[in-house]
Design an enzyme around this catalytic site. Sequence first.
Site, PDB file in Angstrom:
ATOM      1  N   GLU A  41      28.665 -89.834  -1.640  1.00 38.98           N
ATOM      2  CA  GLU A  41      27.792 -90.994  -1.864  1.00 38.98           C
ATOM      3  C   GLU A  41      26.414 -90.672  -1.278  1.00 38.98           C
ATOM      4  O   GLU A  41      26.309 -90.298  -0.103  1.00 38.98           O
ATOM      5  CB  GLU A  41      28.407 -92.221  -1.173  1.00 38.98           C
ATOM      6  CG  GLU A  41      27.476 -93.402  -1.006  1.00 38.98           C
ATOM      7  CD  GLU A  41      26.861 -93.907  -2.312  1.00 38.98           C
ATOM      8  OE1 GLU A  41      27.597 -94.201  -3.265  1.00 38.98           O
ATOM      9  OE2 GLU A  41      25.606 -93.984  -2.370  1.00 38.98           O
ATOM     10  N   THR A 129      27.626-110.660  -6.922  1.00 36.01           N
ATOM     11  CA  THR A 129      28.067-112.051  -6.916  1.00 36.01           C
ATOM     12  C   THR A 129      29.568-112.143  -7.143  1.00 36.01           C
ATOM     13  O   THR A 129      30.166-113.199  -6.982  1.00 36.01           O
ATOM     14  CB  THR A 129      27.324-112.824  -8.030  1.00 36.01           C
ATOM     15  OG1 THR A 129      25.942-112.487  -7.927  1.00 36.01           O
ATOM     16  CG2 THR A 129      27.468-114.317  -7.904  1.00 36.01           C
ATOM     17  N   ALA A 131      31.426-112.113  -9.846  1.00 37.69           N
ATOM     18  CA  ALA A 131      31.975-112.794 -11.023  1.00 37.69           C
ATOM     19  C   ALA A 131      32.697-111.759 -11.889  1.00 37.69           C
ATOM     20  O   ALA A 131      32.139-110.718 -12.210  1.00 37.69           O
ATOM     21  CB  ALA A 131      30.851-113.461 -11.817  1.00 37.69           C
ATOM     22  N   HIS A 440      23.093-105.343 -15.131  1.00 38.30           N
ATOM     23  CA  HIS A 440      24.280-104.966 -15.914  1.00 38.30           C
ATOM     24  C   HIS A 440      23.866-103.994 -17.021  1.00 38.30           C
ATOM     25  O   HIS A 440      23.817-104.372 -18.181  1.00 38.30           O
ATOM     26  CB  HIS A 440      24.910-106.208 -16.561  1.00 38.30           C
ATOM     27  CG  HIS A 440      25.341-107.259 -15.590  1.00 38.30           C
ATOM     28  ND1 HIS A 440      25.538-108.572 -15.958  1.00 38.30           N
ATOM     29  CD2 HIS A 440      25.640-107.191 -14.271  1.00 38.30           C
ATOM     30  CE1 HIS A 440      25.932-109.276 -14.892  1.00 38.30           C
ATOM     31  NE2 HIS A 440      25.999-108.456 -13.862  1.00 38.30           N
TER      32      HIS A 440
HETATM   33  C1  LIG Z   1      22.838-109.063  -6.637  1.00 42.57           C
HETATM   34  C2  LIG Z   1      23.864-108.486  -7.595  1.00 42.57           C
HETATM   35  C3  LIG Z   1      24.737-109.355  -8.244  1.00 42.57           C
HETATM   36  C4  LIG Z   1      25.686-108.836  -9.145  1.00 42.57           C
HETATM   37  N1  LIG Z   1      26.616-109.687  -9.639  1.00 42.57           N
HETATM   38  C5  LIG Z   1      27.600-109.193 -10.429  1.00 42.57           C
HETATM   39  C6  LIG Z   1      28.661-110.038 -10.857  1.00 42.57           C
HETATM   40  O1  LIG Z   1      28.743-111.216 -10.489  1.00 42.57           O
HETATM   41  N2  LIG Z   1      29.614-109.498 -11.659  1.00 42.57           N
HETATM   42  C7  LIG Z   1      29.553-108.201 -12.083  1.00 42.57           C
HETATM   43  O2  LIG Z   1      30.424-107.788 -12.855  1.00 42.57           O
HETATM   44  N3  LIG Z   1      28.577-107.385 -11.659  1.00 42.57           N
HETATM   45  C8  LIG Z   1      27.613-107.832 -10.838  1.00 42.57           C
HETATM   46  N4  LIG Z   1      26.656-106.991 -10.373  1.00 42.57           N
HETATM   47  C9  LIG Z   1      26.687-105.593 -10.821  1.00 42.57           C
HETATM   48  C10 LIG Z   1      27.796-104.824 -10.109  1.00 42.57           C
HETATM   49  O3  LIG Z   1      27.546-104.756  -8.750  1.00 42.57           O
HETATM   50  C11 LIG Z   1      27.903-103.451 -10.766  1.00 42.57           C
HETATM   51  O4  LIG Z   1      28.314-103.658 -12.102  1.00 42.57           O
HETATM   52  C12 LIG Z   1      28.920-102.541 -10.093  1.00 42.57           C
HETATM   53  O5  LIG Z   1      28.652-102.362  -8.726  1.00 42.57           O
HETATM   54  C13 LIG Z   1      28.909-101.190 -10.807  1.00 42.57           C
HETATM   55  O6  LIG Z   1      29.817-100.328 -10.186  1.00 42.57           O
HETATM   56  P1  LIG Z   1      29.667 -98.740 -10.276  1.00 42.57           P
HETATM   57  O7  LIG Z   1      30.742 -98.168  -9.448  1.00 42.57           O
HETATM   58  O8  LIG Z   1      29.631 -98.322 -11.691  1.00 42.57           O
HETATM   59  O9  LIG Z   1      28.208 -98.410  -9.727  1.00 42.57           O
HETATM   60  P2  LIG Z   1      27.449 -98.782  -8.380  1.00 42.57           P
HETATM   61  O10 LIG Z   1      28.077 -99.940  -7.716  1.00 42.57           O
HETATM   62  O11 LIG Z   1      26.028 -98.866  -8.734  1.00 42.57           O
HETATM   63  O12 LIG Z   1      27.700 -97.508  -7.458  1.00 42.57           O
HETATM   64  C14 LIG Z   1      27.215 -96.237  -7.801  1.00 42.57           C
HETATM   65  C15 LIG Z   1      27.016 -95.442  -6.529  1.00 42.57           C
HETATM   66  O13 LIG Z   1      26.786 -94.073  -6.867  1.00 42.57           O
HETATM   67  C16 LIG Z   1      25.835 -93.529  -5.968  1.00 42.57           C
HETATM   68  N5  LIG Z   1      25.221 -92.348  -6.606  1.00 42.57           N
HETATM   69  C17 LIG Z   1      24.459 -92.325  -7.735  1.00 42.57           C
HETATM   70  N6  LIG Z   1      24.128 -91.056  -8.050  1.00 42.57           N
HETATM   71  C18 LIG Z   1      24.682 -90.260  -7.102  1.00 42.57           C
HETATM   72  C19 LIG Z   1      24.681 -88.846  -6.874  1.00 42.57           C
HETATM   73  N7  LIG Z   1      24.074 -88.004  -7.729  1.00 42.57           N
HETATM   74  N8  LIG Z   1      25.315 -88.356  -5.771  1.00 42.57           N
HETATM   75  C20 LIG Z   1      25.962 -89.199  -4.921  1.00 42.57           C
HETATM   76  N9  LIG Z   1      25.988 -90.551  -5.083  1.00 42.57           N
HETATM   77  C21 LIG Z   1      25.369 -91.071  -6.170  1.00 42.57           C
HETATM   78  C22 LIG Z   1      24.872 -94.685  -5.755  1.00 42.57           C
HETATM   79  O14 LIG Z   1      24.145 -94.516  -4.554  1.00 42.57           O
HETATM   80  C23 LIG Z   1      25.798 -95.895  -5.727  1.00 42.57           C
HETATM   81  O15 LIG Z   1      26.190 -96.223  -4.419  1.00 42.57           O
HETATM   82  C24 LIG Z   1      25.714-107.449  -9.446  1.00 42.57           C
HETATM   83  C25 LIG Z   1      24.847-106.576  -8.774  1.00 42.57           C
HETATM   84  C26 LIG Z   1      23.945-107.086  -7.844  1.00 42.57           C
HETATM   85  C27 LIG Z   1      23.058-106.128  -7.088  1.00 42.57           C
END
Ligand SMILES: Cc1cc2nc3c(=O)[nH]c(=O)nc-3n(C[C@H](O)[C@H](O)[C@H](O)COP(=O)(O)OP(=O)(O)OC[C@H]3O[C@@H](n4cnc5c(N)ncnc54)[C@H](O)[C@@H]3O)c2cc1C
Length: 521
Positions: A41, A129, A131, A440
Amino acid sequence: MTERSFPDDVDVVIVGSGPTGAAYARILSERAPDAVVAMFEVGPTVSDPPGAHVKNIEDPARRAAAQHASQGPAASAETVSNPGAVKSGQRLARAGTFLLEEGYQQPGEDGLPVAAMSSNVGGMAAHWTAACPRPGGSERIAFLPDLDELLDEAERLLGVTTHAFDGSPFGDLVRDRLARAVDEGRIDATRVQRMPLAVHRRGDGRLVWSGSDVVLGEATRANANFTLHDESLVTRVLLEDGQASGVEVRDLRSGGTHIVRARFVVAAGDALRTPQLLWASGIRPPALGRYLNDQAQIVFAVRLRDVPPLDTDVPADGTLAEYSGVSWVPFTDDVPFHGQVMQLDASPVPLAVDDPVQPGSIVGLGLFCAKDLRRDDRVAFDDVATDAYGMPAIRIHYRLTDTDQAVLARGREEIVRMGTAVGDPLDPRPFTMPLGASLHYQGTTRMGGADDGESVCDPDSQVWAVPGLFVAGNGVIPTATACNPTLTSVALAVRGARRIAAELGRAVTASPGLAYVEKEL
Ligand SMILES: Cc1cc2nc3c(=O)[nH]c(=O)nc-3n(C[C@H](O)[C@H](O)[C@H](O)COP(=O)(O)OP(=O)(O)OC[C@H]3O[C@@H](n4cnc5c(N)ncnc54)[C@H](O)[C@@H]3O)c2cc1C
């Protein structure tokens, strides 16, 4: 500075610690506990247990510090914290996130001015959030026959419930008023209902928001073969004979570079940075970065009419009080919006200040619109310029079509109709958020049923023509969803993780009462 020790050789590398990367770690811990799994990470650990939601941090100063530490290169930047800032037109990120410094809009295009990311253990799910609605109608992925079972499993991993706000005094009233405005002609599944939320209540009554810590679960934390390395940027996926063979990692603490060999690599770096990593690695399938889609968002705030005064005070310790909770107006193909109706302090968008006379009487409505998908909407990468991490700079190409504009116009009418059914508007005009505000982003590493140049990965999330390389996150979702996408992307991650577990040939019991026997491949 002391060099940290990184593993030389593992079975599986997971890039990114958001909920989708965490889902791979959890399923592998449950089904293939002998597999050696290393998660990298780029951001720091900001909460305890690692990946926990920062809203669960009770001390406001520590919570703010965790948010700043998640903001990558913009740790000290101002964020949206008051209602005026939301409508000011300024490019501001939400707390815990950071915006693209440049490249978010090309000349003559709409762009995604507030496209945002988080860099911390737990990713955006340390700030979300929570949801977790299920996709419906055209949001669903038609070529996945097991989608419902995968969504069940994603609900288990995220700890989803519809009962978090059962005690809220105004919840039923808000839903009854909304139902009268929108339920006519809808089937049960698409009627107004409680929003499924990834939240649970602690013994002392306090709400605990799920983050990657909940997805990782005890199964991963107790797995001696799993390691999590924070402040570690994966700069390249390595290939050998066309197959994934490991990654190159930069230790951001020491600046040192390490090669980690692996049989499987899971790129779960979010919908902008997963395609960035593939691009940087020279893995450039024709659909990479394309079909980028965001859910244009409209917001509106109302004051509940004719509600009795509450005899409870606003909690002084930052605990969320229960007023009207979170309600859901599901997307349908006829009414192509996902509606989220929330008590003010649960809303990710600060829409108004709470009413000091009648706390809890202000309700925020949000409508998310499904995008008219276009191949030309894409995230591209610069061959020369780099971002703050030294990775290829992101260039967003994005336009709203006439269909998108028509849906937005209809959404603005619909949200006023819904809002006025619930209460008295604070401002008669709904506000259309700057593009990218939904957080999103989807489609950039999209899944497909066939390798026809229109998708990046197969139904198990394995990149076409690159055995051993899997992609995870909202970028994998191939449909134009309007509903919050994380439940769906975690469901897709479950399928990919099961495939890796099966290939590792070490499957074990997945969850109590469900014995999965995988064939050794
Ligand atoms: C305020 C807020 C409210 C939200 N509300 C909702 C909701 O109600 N419902 C919902 O479905 N979604 C919501 N979301 C979106 C939701 O958080 C994301 O859809 C979800 O976290 C995506 O998960 P992920 O694992 O794909 O990516 P992320 O959670 O974005 O995690 C990806 C991680 O990969 C790391 N990374 C990237 N590139 C590299 C690399 N090259 N090397 C090492 N590490 C790397 C990043 O630092 C990050 O920590 C919200 C987001 C926010 C900020």
